[in-house]
Write an enzyme that holds these catalytic residues in place. Sequence first.
Site, PDB file in Angstrom:
ATOM      1  N   ASP A 188       0.793  -1.233   0.000  1.00 27.99           N
ATOM      2  CA  ASP A 188       0.000   0.000   0.000  1.00 27.99           C
ATOM      3  C   ASP A 188       0.826   1.284   0.000  1.00 27.99           C
ATOM      4  O   ASP A 188       1.770   1.422   0.777  1.00 27.99           O
ATOM      5  CB  ASP A 188      -0.880   0.054   1.255  1.00 27.99           C
ATOM      6  CG  ASP A 188      -1.763  -1.161   1.420  1.00 27.99           C
ATOM      7  OD1 ASP A 188      -1.670  -2.083   0.599  1.00 27.99           O
ATOM      8  OD2 ASP A 188      -2.541  -1.188   2.386  1.00 27.99           O
TER       9      ASP A 188
ATOM     10  N   GLU B 272     -10.980  -1.910   4.419  1.00 30.88           N
ATOM     11  CA  GLU B 272      -9.608  -1.505   4.701  1.00 30.88           C
ATOM     12  C   GLU B 272      -9.218  -0.357   3.783  1.00 30.88           C
ATOM     13  O   GLU B 272      -9.822  -0.130   2.735  1.00 30.88           O
ATOM     14  CB  GLU B 272      -8.632  -2.667   4.593  1.00 30.88           C
ATOM     15  CG  GLU B 272      -8.554  -3.350   3.268  1.00 30.88           C
ATOM     16  CD  GLU B 272      -7.554  -4.522   3.300  1.00 30.88           C
ATOM     17  OE1 GLU B 272      -6.981  -4.797   4.361  1.00 30.88           O
ATOM     18  OE2 GLU B 272      -7.374  -5.155   2.252  1.00 30.88           O
TER      19      GLU B 272
ATOM     20  N   GLN C  63       4.200   0.599   2.177  1.00 28.08           N
ATOM     21  CA  GLN C  63       4.471  -0.560   3.015  1.00 28.08           C
ATOM     22  C   GLN C  63       5.542  -1.419   2.336  1.00 28.08           C
ATOM     23  O   GLN C  63       5.454  -1.710   1.142  1.00 28.08           O
ATOM     24  CB  GLN C  63       3.192  -1.358   3.257  1.00 28.08           C
ATOM     25  CG  GLN C  63       2.225  -0.644   4.181  1.00 28.08           C
ATOM     26  CD  GLN C  63       1.072  -1.526   4.615  1.00 28.08           C
ATOM     27  OE1 GLN C  63       1.075  -2.733   4.419  1.00 28.08           O
ATOM     28  NE2 GLN C  63       0.069  -0.917   5.212  1.00 28.08           N
TER      29      GLN C  63
END
Length: 555
Positions: free
Chosen positions: A123, A310, A139
């Site tokens: 991400d 999410e 990430q």
Amino acid sequence: MTQNLFLPLGYCLEFWAAGDGFFRFNIDGKTVWQARSFAIHPEFFSYHHREACEVTVVTNAPNAVLWAYGYQPQTVNETGITVFEFSDKGILQRTGAEIEDWLRSDPDRPTLHFSPIRHWMNDPVGLCKIDEIWHLFYQFHPSGSDWGPMHWGHATSRDLVNWLHMPVFLHPEQNLWRLGATGGAFSGNAFRDRDGSLMFFYTERLPAYDLFKGYREIQKIARPDRRMIKAEGIVTVLEQRPDGVEHDFRDPKVWWDDAANAYRMILGASIEGDPAVLLFGSGDGLDWQYLRPLYRAPVTFRQEGARAVECPDFFPLEDKWVLVMGFVGHVEPRTRRRNLLYALVGELINDAFVPDTSELQLLDFGTDYYAMQSFEADGRQIAFAWLFNWEYRKPEGSSYSGELSLPRALSLSEDKKKLLMLPVIEVAERYAADPVVEDKSGKFSLPKAPIEIRLSGPLEGSKLVATQGGELAFEVNVAEGVLSIRLAQDDGSIQYVAELGGGKDLRLFHDHGIVEIFADGGTVCGTRRGYANIEPDHLEISSSASAQVIERNLR
């Protein structure tokens, strides 16, 4: 392996290593730093050089070094990191343009899309612009090319196109490899407070031993050091989950709300099994109280496998508020697509989000545009997303895994009912445009380079077929008002389709297996990442619309 290096005053070397062996630095025959023995699991090491002089690097296990780089804090924002590669033959160093030339030598690596130098990326996080510099965080797993304990990688740019690779910005609070666990520094956003101070809100997943249940997620704040190299002053600001919320409790988006005269935060979660976006409030940005669900998905999503929301995004745009959500685990029954990204446009009234319609807008029909994060800069709302969706994996043997989308500018349709996405203007400005095909259909040879295809006019009946050595690379069709895409890897079990209606424009970018489609002024977008036949050599265009093919390369 023994090698002498000259290091300037203040130089930093950071690396991850695992396995049998030792590592040390000597100056004038005396040891000034050492790791007596590496552990069987990866560990992080950092050496700070205190004087300008020659050092001798000594190790009996150069292959145990998994990822290494060096930098001088005073100049790293101009030069980026220097990558160190250790082998029995010695240490190879690459900086700046040398890194870019090295990356471009990989024939399978996309050139228009950001990717890490090595190892796993997912991400985009913490996106922001500071003065003239764009900051991209992501990430990152620094010890392997598969998902693992999460860190924040970092890159900077002056034009959203050319990127400098920076030191790892944020680490997990403890060594998760040592525990045999996963988790770490998950997603979050950059927030500029009213006094101008910058902070990063993010989720820390504490040591986890199951990917689907039983883990603990908390919310933290990290502040950057004065040079934007490392996170510091990390504090936990939210640990308590509301009733009905289990393990999924993550990915904060924070803003200052003038109407409430307070801070607001949303988090992705589920409430009693229904995917949901939760709203929290704070008077000081440190102590947070649960206010209400901002959105709770219809029960059909839970029934179709969705576990939680999410990477939610929530932002004002053209006097409206836009909510963007990914439903992890969801499988759409009709098409069998997974983890689709949706948007709602509406009003924020007294901490209640009131959508203009309950019908969710499908943001990307291709499914490989995931974990989108947007941010405001220079009067624009700009978004990146991760080009991956777990359905297909990068072939083994690659030195890295993961790319990001082209940066997209977000806007609203004329009636302000839909979110539109188009490549930022910098894509056209910074990538050279060399015509390959002008204003006609037919069969054409393609260069070994990224291309952009443009169709202008009625799209109904249009067909684009790209092949490599006679085998399919990608196929795009418009039939009965439906836009579809098929890649070489598709077996027909999943349908990648979107209702196009009367759209009269289409832009398609192809970059070494990445396809990004923008149709009807950005109302319909589709993104796919393929790993077979990624260098098509022929293209057949059949369309009553005017067709143009452009070769795209960095200037």
